[in-house]
Design an enzyme around this catalytic site. Sequence first.
Site, PDB file in Angstrom:
ATOM      1  N   ARG A  53       0.833  -1.175  -0.009  1.00 24.18           N
ATOM      2  CA  ARG A  53      -0.100   0.133   0.044  1.00 24.18           C
ATOM      3  C   ARG A  53       1.041   1.107   0.037  1.00 24.18           C
ATOM      4  NH1 ARG A  53       2.354   1.681   3.797  1.00 24.18           N
ATOM      5  NH2 ARG A  53       0.899   3.548   3.829  1.00 24.18           N
ATOM      6  N   GLY A  54       0.127   2.559   0.025  1.00 26.67           N
ATOM      7  CA  GLY A  54       1.176   3.746  -0.346  1.00 26.67           C
ATOM      8  C   GLY A  54       1.094   3.964  -1.735  1.00 26.67           C
ATOM      9  N   ALA A  55       0.752   5.168  -2.011  1.00 23.23           N
ATOM     10  CA  ALA A  55       0.910   5.451  -3.516  1.00 23.23           C
ATOM     11  C   ALA A  55       1.885   5.055  -4.414  1.00 23.23           C
ATOM     12  CB  ALA A  55       0.160   6.837  -3.612  1.00 23.23           C
ATOM     13  N   ARG A  87      -7.445  -0.429  -6.834  1.00 19.77           N
ATOM     14  CA  ARG A  87      -7.505   0.711  -5.957  1.00 19.77           C
ATOM     15  C   ARG A  87      -7.691   2.085  -6.733  1.00 19.77           C
ATOM     16  NH1 ARG A  87      -4.178   0.761  -0.550  1.00 19.77           N
ATOM     17  NH2 ARG A  87      -6.096   2.184   0.276  1.00 19.77           N
ATOM     18  N   GLN A 205      -2.246   2.504  10.018  1.00 21.97           N
ATOM     19  CA  GLN A 205      -1.062   2.365   9.384  1.00 21.97           C
ATOM     20  C   GLN A 205      -0.084   3.035  10.264  1.00 21.97           C
ATOM     21  OE1 GLN A 205      -3.878   3.122   7.620  1.00 21.97           O
ATOM     22  NE2 GLN A 205      -3.758   2.426   5.548  1.00 21.97           N
ATOM     23  N   ASP A 246      -1.907  11.021  -2.106  1.00 18.06           N
ATOM     24  CA  ASP A 246      -2.341   9.928  -3.015  1.00 18.06           C
ATOM     25  C   ASP A 246      -2.673  10.260  -4.375  1.00 18.06           C
ATOM     26  OD1 ASP A 246      -2.848   8.655  -0.032  1.00 18.06           O
ATOM     27  OD2 ASP A 246      -2.570   7.073  -1.480  1.00 18.06           O
ATOM     28  N   ASN A 256      -5.306  12.659   0.436  1.00 17.98           N
ATOM     29  CA  ASN A 256      -4.516  11.743   1.238  1.00 17.98           C
ATOM     30  C   ASN A 256      -5.493  11.048   2.177  1.00 17.98           C
ATOM     31  OD1 ASN A 256      -1.690  10.767   2.120  1.00 17.98           O
ATOM     32  ND2 ASN A 256      -2.155  12.001   3.866  1.00 17.98           N
ATOM     33  N   LYS A 257      -4.891  10.205   3.128  1.00 15.52           N
ATOM     34  CA  LYS A 257      -5.724   9.162   4.063  1.00 15.52           C
ATOM     35  C   LYS A 257      -6.796   9.904   5.020  1.00 15.52           C
ATOM     36  CE  LYS A 257      -5.267   5.743   4.256  1.00 15.52           C
ATOM     37  NZ  LYS A 257      -6.510   4.787   3.440  1.00 15.52           N
TER      38      LYS A 257
HETATM   39  O1  MRU Z   1      -4.349   3.146   2.184  1.00 18.35           O
HETATM   40  P1  MRU Z   1      -3.000   3.392   1.903  1.00 18.35           P
HETATM   41  O2  MRU Z   1      -2.503   2.890   3.263  1.00 18.35           O
HETATM   42  O3  MRU Z   1      -2.435   2.880   0.588  1.00 18.35           O
HETATM   43  O4  MRU Z   1      -2.789   4.846   2.109  1.00 18.35           O
HETATM   44  C1  MRU Z   1      -1.414   5.550   2.144  1.00 18.35           C
HETATM   45  C2  MRU Z   1      -1.357   7.058   2.369  1.00 18.35           C
HETATM   46  O5  MRU Z   1      -2.578   7.616   2.426  1.00 18.35           O
HETATM   47  C3  MRU Z   1      -0.281   7.711   2.336  1.00 18.35           C
HETATM   48  O6  MRU Z   1      -0.263   8.921   3.116  1.00 18.35           O
HETATM   49  C4  MRU Z   1      -0.015   8.160   0.830  1.00 18.35           C
HETATM   50  O7  MRU Z   1      -0.038   6.921   0.098  1.00 18.35           O
HETATM   51  C5  MRU Z   1       1.007   8.960   0.500  1.00 18.35           C
HETATM   52  S1  MRU Z   1       2.782   8.510   1.105  1.00 18.35           S
HETATM   53  C6  MRU Z   1       3.012   7.478   0.573  1.00 18.35           C
END
Ligand code: MRU
Length: 371
Positions: A53-55, A87, A205, A246, A256-257
Amino acid sequence: MQKEPLPLQSIIYDAASDAVDIIDQTLLPHQLSHVRLQSLEHACQAIQTMQVRGAPLIGITAAFGLYFALRDGIPLGRASSTLAATRPTAVNLRWALRRLELAVDGADQGSDTAARALREALQLQAEDAAACNAIGDHGFTLLESLWREKRKRDPEATRLNILTHCNTGWLATAEWGTALAPIYKAHAHGIPLHVWVDETRPRSQGASLTTWELGARSVPHSLIVDNAGGHLMQQGEVDVCLVGSDRTAANGDVCNKIGTYLKALAAADNDLPFYVALPVSTIDFELPVGVGQIPIENRSADEVHRVVGVDEDGRLRQVRISPEGCPADNPGFDVTPARLISGLITERGVHEASAAGIAALHPDRSGSSEI
Ligand code: MRU
């Protein structure tokens, strides 16, 4: 706290077995366990279940997934749309797929196409590592000057307090991370900092991944519940907020999250700087405005109803925290309007969160509008 040597690379291509090894992030911080991906199906599953996970890491995994598909004779269009559906929010996924599609365009069928796809996937991974390294350098300069200013205002100050949300470290990227990269570099340069880590419900996370990363590198930090940030800001316990993205729209709005927007509102109310760290691959140049326009992933209500952790015997368990039959909703991301953002820390310097700031970051534009 985990102290064993860490891999520091979230995804590794193994040429001998023509496969990709990832860390199963759903098991952290309790187990450090690797999973081997060898097919399109494996890559889709890893992204969907959030083993990766993470963009940026989602984009890189999708690139390898597309390579596996072409190697195995699956038509490009079908493979690409299957991956794109895993996703919806992080634009890096679509960006990576487009990069591979362009790279294989005009190639002969079969092995030539697959070889080109693999080269591009590896290139994309190397570029992300370099971008995050540069984000770390630019963000470090910023943190250094915030620390200098704080010491000027208050010579007795002992630490720079940074609030972060979700996980934006090396686990979420090829290497280093986005918002955590400047933190790692500032810590290595001896800036006395302390990180407030939002737990980041529902997937936690922050609690499970960011604390694990920071602890392994001995970066001082404290885990807080998601709603503590505003209070800490009012108490003067936060100097700067630093988060990832993201998807960033052409006007500088940042997705973002879920929960990021509320932190930005609280930061604005308390006159605190709010910075977003992102590689340019996270910018959606075709999307004029972010608020109301970015597809927000709606995840299973189960994630709201349950928490995952280990019991006293170290066994991984899920427990329900709400009444049976209780309705729930689970939007995974929110959008912070550009006006609440102090600046975008990218591999090309710190830019304004505005149409002009984003336009200057377009791959076709060189030059600088750094702030
Ligand atoms: O749902 P996730 O864990 O993929 O979300 C990740 C985030 O929201 C991060 O803040 C985002 O990807 C940016 S930093 C890599």
